[in-house]
Design a protein around this motif. Structure first.
Motif, PDB file in Angstrom:
ATOM      1  N   TRP A 277      -9.370  -5.637   7.227  1.00  0.00           N
ATOM      2  CA  TRP A 277      -8.052  -5.771   6.604  1.00  0.00           C
ATOM      3  C   TRP A 277      -7.038  -5.187   7.579  1.00  0.00           C
ATOM      4  CZ3 TRP A 277      -8.351  -9.185   3.077  1.00  0.00           C
ATOM      5  CH2 TRP A 277      -9.456  -9.267   2.233  1.00  0.00           C
ATOM      6  N   ASP A 280      -3.579  -3.595   6.430  1.00  0.00           N
ATOM      7  CA  ASP A 280      -3.818  -2.277   5.824  1.00  0.00           C
ATOM      8  C   ASP A 280      -4.057  -1.229   6.899  1.00  0.00           C
ATOM      9  OD1 ASP A 280      -3.526  -2.974   3.152  1.00  0.00           O
ATOM     10  OD2 ASP A 280      -5.667  -3.396   2.858  1.00  0.00           O
ATOM     11  N   LYS A 288       4.267   1.539   7.127  1.00  0.00           N
ATOM     12  CA  LYS A 288       4.558   0.250   6.494  1.00  0.00           C
ATOM     13  C   LYS A 288       5.761  -0.400   7.157  1.00  0.00           C
ATOM     14  CE  LYS A 288       4.682  -1.742   1.842  1.00  0.00           C
ATOM     15  NZ  LYS A 288       3.553  -2.611   2.137  1.00  0.00           N
ATOM     16  N   THR A 371      -3.989  -7.730   3.921  1.00  0.00           N
ATOM     17  CA  THR A 371      -4.301  -6.613   3.036  1.00  0.00           C
ATOM     18  C   THR A 371      -5.297  -7.095   1.984  1.00  0.00           C
ATOM     19  OG1 THR A 371      -2.580  -7.054   1.399  1.00  0.00           O
ATOM     20  CG2 THR A 371      -1.945  -5.766   3.333  1.00  0.00           C
ATOM     21  N   ALA A 372      -6.094  -6.196   1.480  1.00  0.00           N
ATOM     22  CA  ALA A 372      -7.116  -6.569   0.496  1.00  0.00           C
ATOM     23  C   ALA A 372      -6.498  -7.177  -0.758  1.00  0.00           C
ATOM     24  CB  ALA A 372      -7.952  -5.348   0.135  1.00  0.00           C
ATOM     25  N   SER A 373      -5.265  -6.816  -1.058  1.00  0.00           N
ATOM     26  CA  SER A 373      -4.625  -7.299  -2.281  1.00  0.00           C
ATOM     27  C   SER A 373      -3.915  -8.639  -2.094  1.00  0.00           C
ATOM     28  CB  SER A 373      -3.602  -6.270  -2.779  1.00  0.00           C
ATOM     29  OG  SER A 373      -2.589  -6.062  -1.801  1.00  0.00           O
ATOM     30  N   ALA A 374      -3.776  -9.103  -0.852  1.00  0.00           N
ATOM     31  CA  ALA A 374      -2.960 -10.293  -0.589  1.00  0.00           C
ATOM     32  C   ALA A 374      -3.756 -11.592  -0.557  1.00  0.00           C
ATOM     33  CB  ALA A 374      -2.217 -10.133   0.735  1.00  0.00           C
ATOM     34  N   HIS A 375      -5.078 -11.516  -0.596  1.00  0.00           N
ATOM     35  CA  HIS A 375      -5.910 -12.709  -0.474  1.00  0.00           C
ATOM     36  C   HIS A 375      -6.589 -13.035  -1.801  1.00  0.00           C
ATOM     37  CE1 HIS A 375      -5.903 -13.102   4.029  1.00  0.00           C
ATOM     38  NE2 HIS A 375      -5.460 -11.853   3.894  1.00  0.00           N
ATOM     39  N   ASP A 376      -6.481 -14.289  -2.216  1.00  0.00           N
ATOM     40  CA  ASP A 376      -7.137 -14.763  -3.427  1.00  0.00           C
ATOM     41  C   ASP A 376      -8.561 -15.187  -3.071  1.00  0.00           C
ATOM     42  OD1 ASP A 376      -7.997 -15.901  -5.768  1.00  0.00           O
ATOM     43  OD2 ASP A 376      -6.564 -17.564  -5.741  1.00  0.00           O
ATOM     44  N   SER A 378     -11.083 -15.337  -5.410  1.00  0.00           N
ATOM     45  CA  SER A 378     -11.811 -15.646  -6.641  1.00  0.00           C
ATOM     46  C   SER A 378     -12.683 -16.898  -6.493  1.00  0.00           C
ATOM     47  CB  SER A 378     -10.818 -15.844  -7.797  1.00  0.00           C
ATOM     48  OG  SER A 378      -9.890 -16.881  -7.502  1.00  0.00           O
TER      49      SER A 378
END
Length: 432
Positions: A277, A280, A288, A371-376, A378
């Motif tokens: 990532w 991150d 940031k 970032t770990a939160s920015a990629h879908d 699922s």
């Protein structure tokens, strides 16, 4: 299907025209139809396994009686830069497309690179069509359609459409209508092998009915992203493709098979993602907003790869210098290469004005995200992540169904074969 049959005598699709020149290459006017197939994501490992298992008899015959080699694709080993390279016969430094996204220096915004307006070259297809040849371009993903069809003479009878939107074709924009009826297949799901098989079936039908002189068929890498060589789904797909390759051969076409890039598994032994990532990590190191990471694999086919690839661009702001980012990225596990803008542009023949301050490339077993939160991610559940973009995914098959003439056989023997040489070899290099 495995027995050899003499192909039909090809019919001339148009009167002989002039020699075509584009990006330093001279293309003679073909005396038989030429069909180039880009098997998106077709890593050599798939053909290796399929040949071993005896499920691709037509490809096996092409390799035995025609020509086969391993070529190098364009880096970054992504779909758009390589497809545009194939249809222009040139690297990104000439045609300008080096990914799906780049950061526009003037605005600082991420810009989509999948439209024809950013291309700096016309195409082999367009040049032949401009000189009176009927040409056809069929792609699985509609995102490529306009680039592949750039400057094509649609009004003059040329054809350009995608299987993704085959139900929406019209004469004005695509040069054809009633495609579903012609092909005899329903509109395929965009996450299915049928999206590619439709392209091949359509190419066969056009060769039978419209008789284009030159045809380009670009597939999708859905299967290769999801299934490893030898898995039942991959075997079925390669068996089905092989049958269609055989039908193209029987219609008398010179058939060139190539890939835009390879494919690698990017998972840990337990099946979890092996990912860096990078945004991150850079935020922790430099703060940031000191850097911006762009993943140029990003497109709307997120179920293929979750926008995770092996090549990313880093743009530096404020106190984060390229030198400091390079030193830091080199220390991260799973990173194979890190280059500044000038080095990356020189090494990989990329347009320097569309390059990031730093290029970061992961190794064969690792991918890179922001970032770990920015990629879908699922849609990846239940499957190991398989993706591409780096040096490890740059080897591709290069196969012709007829042998080379002496000049091109000598050229091939000297090495340095690139996937974007396929039209040159298919048009100029096949023995008469």
């Amino acid at each position: 299907m495995g027995t050899h049959q003499t192909p039909k005598s090809p019919e001339m699709t148009s009167a002989p025209g002039p020699e075509i020149r584009l990006n330093g290459v001279r293309y003679r006017w073909p005396d038989r139809p030429v069909v180039v197939v880009c098997n998106d994501g077709g890593d050599p490992a798939y053909f290796d396994r399929a040949l071993k298992d005896g499920i691709v008899p037509n490809v096996a015959r092409f390799m035995e009686t025609g020509f086969c080699a391993i070529a190098q694709c364009v880096i970054p080993s992504f779909t758009c830069p390589n497809n545009v390279s194939i249809v222009t016969g040139s690297p990104p430094s000439i045609h300008g497309i080096s990914g799906n996204f780049y950061l526009e220096p003037e605005t600082g915004k991420a810009v989509v690179m999948t439209g024809p307006e950013l291309m700096r070259s016309t195409t082999i297809l367009a040049e032949f069509s401009r000189n009176g040849a009927k040409v056809a371009s069929i792609t699985a993903k509609d995102k490529l359609r306009q680039q592949l069809g750039k400057d094509m003479n649609i009004a003059g009878g040329c054809i350009n459409f995608s299987s993704e939107k085959a139900d929406k074709c019209n004469k004005r924009e695509n040069g054809i209508e009633n495609v579903l009826e012609l092909v005899g297949m329903p509109l395929p799901d965009m996450y299915s092998p049928e999206l590619s098989l439709f392209v091949l079936e359509a190419g066969i039908k056009l060769l039978e009915t419209e008789k284009p002189l030159i045809t380009y068929l670009s597939l999708t890498d859905y299967i290769q992203h999801k299934y490893a060589p030898g898995e039942p789904e991959a075997d079925r797909y390669y068996r089905d493709m092989d049958a269609l390759f055989g039908r193209l051969h029987q219609l008398g076409a010179v058939v060139g098979l190539v890939a835009d890039h390879g494919m690698r598994d990017k998972s840990n032994p337990d099946g979890s993602l092996k990912v860096v990532w990078l945004q991150d990590a850079l935020d922790l190191e430099f703060g940031k907003d000191a850097t911006t990471v762009i993943c140029p694999i990003t497109d709307y086919f997120v179920a293929h790869h979750g926008s995770l690839g092996s090549f990313v661009r880093v743009y530096c702001h404020r106190h984060a210098t390229p030198e400091a980012v390079i030193r830091f990225a080199h220390r991260l596990p799973g990173i194979e290469a890190v280059h500044d803008k000038a080095t990356a542009a020189r090494m990989f023949d990329l347009p320097i004005d569309r390059e990031g301050d730093v290029v970061v490339i992961s190794d064969g077993g690792t991918c890179i995200g922001t970032t770990a939160s920015a990629h879908d991610l699922s849609a990846l559940e239940g499957h190991a992540l398989r993706t591409h973009g780096g040096i490890a995914e740059s080897r591709v098959p290069f196969i012709l169904n007829y042998p080379l003439n002496e000049t091109y056989a000598q050229r091939a023997a000297h090495g340095g074969l690139r996937n974007f040489h396929i039209f040159d070899f298919a048009i100029n290099g096949v023995a008469s």
